[in-house]
Design an enzyme around this catalytic site. Structure first.
Site, PDB file in Angstrom:
ATOM      1  N   LEU A  84       0.914  -1.341   0.600  1.00 16.87           N
ATOM      2  CA  LEU A  84      -0.058   0.871   0.040  1.00 16.87           C
ATOM      3  C   LEU A  84       0.773   1.756  -0.243  1.00 16.87           C
ATOM      4  CD1 LEU A  84      -3.010   1.804   0.774  1.00 16.87           C
ATOM      5  CD2 LEU A  84      -2.604   1.155   2.878  1.00 16.87           C
ATOM      6  N   THR A  85       1.565   1.116   1.028  1.00 15.56           N
ATOM      7  CA  THR A  85       2.498   2.446   1.462  1.00 15.56           C
ATOM      8  C   THR A  85       3.370   2.687   0.150  1.00 15.56           C
ATOM      9  OG1 THR A  85       3.181   1.786   3.610  1.00 15.56           O
ATOM     10  CG2 THR A  85       3.921   4.155   2.433  1.00 15.56           C
ATOM     11  N   PRO A 120       6.164   6.609  -1.646  1.00 20.71           N
ATOM     12  CA  PRO A 120       7.188   7.420  -1.075  1.00 20.71           C
ATOM     13  C   PRO A 120       5.829   9.083  -1.803  1.00 20.71           C
ATOM     14  CG  PRO A 120       7.907   6.374  -3.238  1.00 20.71           C
ATOM     15  CD  PRO A 120       6.286   5.696  -3.219  1.00 20.71           C
ATOM     16  N   GLY A 134       1.992   7.738   1.584  1.00 20.23           N
ATOM     17  CA  GLY A 134       2.761   7.355   2.586  1.00 20.23           C
ATOM     18  C   GLY A 134       1.279   5.986   2.157  1.00 20.23           C
ATOM     19  N   ILE A 181       8.083  -1.993   1.715  1.00 18.08           N
ATOM     20  CA  ILE A 181       7.018  -3.117   2.007  1.00 18.08           C
ATOM     21  C   ILE A 181       7.092  -4.268   3.032  1.00 18.08           C
ATOM     22  CG2 ILE A 181       5.709  -4.541   0.064  1.00 18.08           C
ATOM     23  CD1 ILE A 181       4.935  -1.731   0.130  1.00 18.08           C
ATOM     24  N   GLU A 210       0.795   0.883  10.046  1.00 17.98           N
ATOM     25  CA  GLU A 210      -0.201   0.875  10.224  1.00 17.98           C
ATOM     26  C   GLU A 210      -1.332   2.226  10.990  1.00 17.98           C
ATOM     27  OE1 GLU A 210      -1.665  -2.445  10.002  1.00 17.98           O
ATOM     28  OE2 GLU A 210       0.089  -3.768  10.296  1.00 17.98           O
ATOM     29  N   GLY A 211      -0.602   3.033  10.135  1.00 17.34           N
ATOM     30  CA  GLY A 211      -1.209   4.154  10.341  1.00 17.34           C
ATOM     31  C   GLY A 211      -0.208   5.462  11.540  1.00 17.34           C
TER      32      GLY A 211
END
Length: 614
Positions: free
Chosen positions: A153-154, A156, A159, A187, A397-398
């Site tokens: 998901l993340t 550059p 985020g 990742i 996780e945020g």
């Protein structure tokens, strides 16, 4: 119909005690067979530690986990935790998975990352959103550990903001799939995973217009256009590996769309809720281990004629760590049961538990380093590693700052809608008399304590703390209403206000779960047998109440804007001056800036050069 949420109700002034009382039973009382499985899995991990197969210190030094460990995990079923039994997995409940994950993460945070990404995110995304063909194809191999899963998901640029990922997916020329272009970084398992859940913006039709919305995909490293662009070195969790992934005209066939096109945000959120539970469980379990080591060291280390454990400052730290760990554990238990029942919306509770536990494990590791003094700062003692490993949890996780805004903004939605509705009704009060009178009656009922009181019977030791909770729930509701009416749409930009509302709610949730757990233990064992838990609850509630009042006081001050205006003004000047601009108290000298900015600048320049519009 929306599912109920204990946290959301708190913002409206309601103590929905039916969602917490009675506190859920332990695993062995709910499902004896599943409890046996948990014991077996934890015993396997403990045996690997005893035989030296798991060596957290060595893994940290070599910055990698031995393949022998991954194979041992696969053989034991530790890579099949969240995969349903019909696909060869163990099909553990959220509670059982959280307990196993917590045990592993408390032994080695890097191993927790490996299992958390594989079981709690990558595989979980397929379980949640995959169709029958996708589950049959990928879940059995993941359960057997033939390959690892990852969750990409993340990015550059954005985020972990699932709604605004920059990676794009457009229809292929032959109409048989999607072509993805973008980069994912940091990742976990990314360099070796064979199954990767990822997200990209896709064009969808909404009201006759084409808009971009995130879609989830399953990608594999053997798909043309997929590339691993190296791994990274880190402050902590060094034995886990995080990679940068490149999608360069990566073709993904239609049968690898995960869920519905344009509905990827839902997939991401559901996977992250489960991930936040496991992370909170890992942090809570680690806190127990850290407190144990803190106590052992304090008893063994003598100074000034006695053990450090004999000094009141050390005892204050012990007591605080113990009481807050008890609260974190109570939050994890309540959250896990809520996710298992699946009859409530636990997104806010998951965020609160993650915030609370991740900040607690950092404080606990820091206190252990402080207690150990010079030994805490150097190798071969493990204390500096504990601190390094603990730091990532406030980002994983945020980030906690983002999650606080998530809690605050979602919490005020209900009261905001109610105020909006009543504002419209008041323009024609006769025609809308039912609505107006209902709203007024509700306000009167709240004022007389009819909606914000615990109805459940509580032990005498807990009643005073429950009464303060009731009082503070009313204060949170009042502060919420004041913030909405004062700032209106601007509340979205008033992050300092929203953050304080979230902090008040987190403290209340922690206290409520702690009181609920202790009351259930008293009911089961009797008060005399729960002297320890009662004392932990009382200390936590007292300290939590003080924190709540401090936040409330600052929130009341911020309504006039003085403290927040000062902060915004100083921050503007700092930005203008690119840092600290006041003269030095001793002597102004030229000192070069820290070099980190160049790395950030170069990374952003590469992103701009790629010119990938959303």
């Amino acid at each position: 119909m929306n599912k109920p949420s204990f946290l959301r109700d708190l913002f409206a002034g309601d103590v929905n005690e039916s969602l917490l009382f009675p506190y859920p039973a332990t695993l062995d009382a709910r499902d004896a067979e599943e409890a046996k499985t948990v014991h077996r899995l934890v015993e396997t991990v403990n045996d690997l530690v005893a035989r030296g197969v798991i060596d957290a210190r060595r893994f940290d030094e070599q910055e990698g986990v031995d393949e022998e460990v991954v194979q041992a995990f696969a053989e034991a079923g530790l890579l099949a935790l969240t995969i349903p039994k019909e696909y060869g997995g163990l099909g553990l409940s959220a509670s059982a998975y959280a307990r196993v994950f917590g045990a592993v993460a408390s032994i080695d945070a890097s191993l927790g990352v490996l299992i958390g990404v594989h079981c709690g995110l990558g595989s979980k995304a397929v379980v949640i959103a995959g169709n029958e063909a996708q589950k049959a194809r990928y879940l059995p191999m993941l359960a057997r550990g033939e390959t690892l899963a990852a969750y990409a998901l993340t990015e550059p640029e954005t985020g972990s903001d699932a709604q605004n990922v920059v990676t794009k997916a457009e229809r292929s020329a032959d109409g048989t799939g999607w072509v993805l272009n973008g980069r994912k970084h940091w990742i976990g398992n990314g360099q070796r995973a064979g199954v990767i859940a990822t997200f990209a913006q896709t064009p969808v039709e909404r009201n006759g217009e084409t808009v971009w919305r995130p879609t989830a995909f399953i990608v594999r490293p053997d798909m043309p256009g997929f590339r691993v662009d190296g791994t990274i070195r880190k402050l902590g969790i060094r034995a886990s590996t995080q990679a940068e992934l490149v999608f360069d005209h990566l073709f993904v066939p239609d049968d690898h769309v995960l869920g519905e096109v344009g509905k990827g945000f839902r997939v991401a959120v559901n996977a992250l809720n489960a991930g936040r539970l496991s992370l909170a469980s890992g942090c809570a379990s680690a806190c127990k281990s850290l407190l144990g080591e803190f106590t052992r060291y304090a008893e063994a280390r003598t100074q000034f004629g006695g053990p450090l454990a004999g000094f009141e400052i050390t005892q204050r730290k012990m007591a605080t760590m113990a009481s807050e760990t008890y609260a974190a554990d109570a939050m994890v238990g309540a959250l896990a049961a809520a996710l298992d029942a699946d009859n409530v919306d636990a997104a806010l509770e998951a965020a609160c538990a993650k915030i609370f536990a991740s900040e607690l494990v950092w404080r606990s590791a820091d206190e252990l380093v402080q207690l150990a003094g010079g030994r805490g700062f150097v190798k071969p003692w493990p204390y500096e590693r504990y601190l390094r490993d603990a730091r990532i949890n406030r980002i994983f996780e945020g980030a906690n700052e983002v999650l606080r805004l998530f809690v605050g903004l979602n919490g005020i939605q209900g009261p905001a809608e109610e105020l909006k509705e009543i504002a419209g009704a008041l323009r024609n009060p006769i025609q809308n008399w039912v609505l107006v009178s209902s709203f007024a009656a509700g306000k009167v009922a709240t004022a007389f304590g009819k909606r914000d009181r615990f109805q459940v019977a509580l032990h005498a030791s807990l009643k005073p703390h429950a009464e303060f909770v009731e009082k503070h729930v009313a204060e949170l509701a009042k502060a919420t209403t004041t913030a909405i009416t004062m700032h209106r749409k601007e509340i979205l930009q008033r992050q300092l206000v929203v953050e304080r509302l979230a902090d008040m709610a987190i403290e209340l949730y922690a206290r409520c779960t702690t009181i609920a757990r202790t009351q259930t233990l008293i009911d089961e064992r009797g008060a005399d047998a729960c002297a320890r838990e009662i004392a932990l609850t009382e200390l936590f509630c007292l300290q939590s109440g003080r924190r709540f009042r401090a936040v409330r006081t600052e929130l009341e001050g911020s309504t006039g804007g003085q403290i927040d205006d000062l902060r915004r003004g100083i921050a503007a000047r700092v930005r203008e001056e690119a840092g600290y601009g006041s003269s030095d108290a001793l002597l102004d000298v030229a000192v070069p800036p820290l070099p980190a900015w160049s790395l950030t600048r170069d990374e952003q320049a590469r992103a701009v050069a790629r010119d990938r519009p959303v």
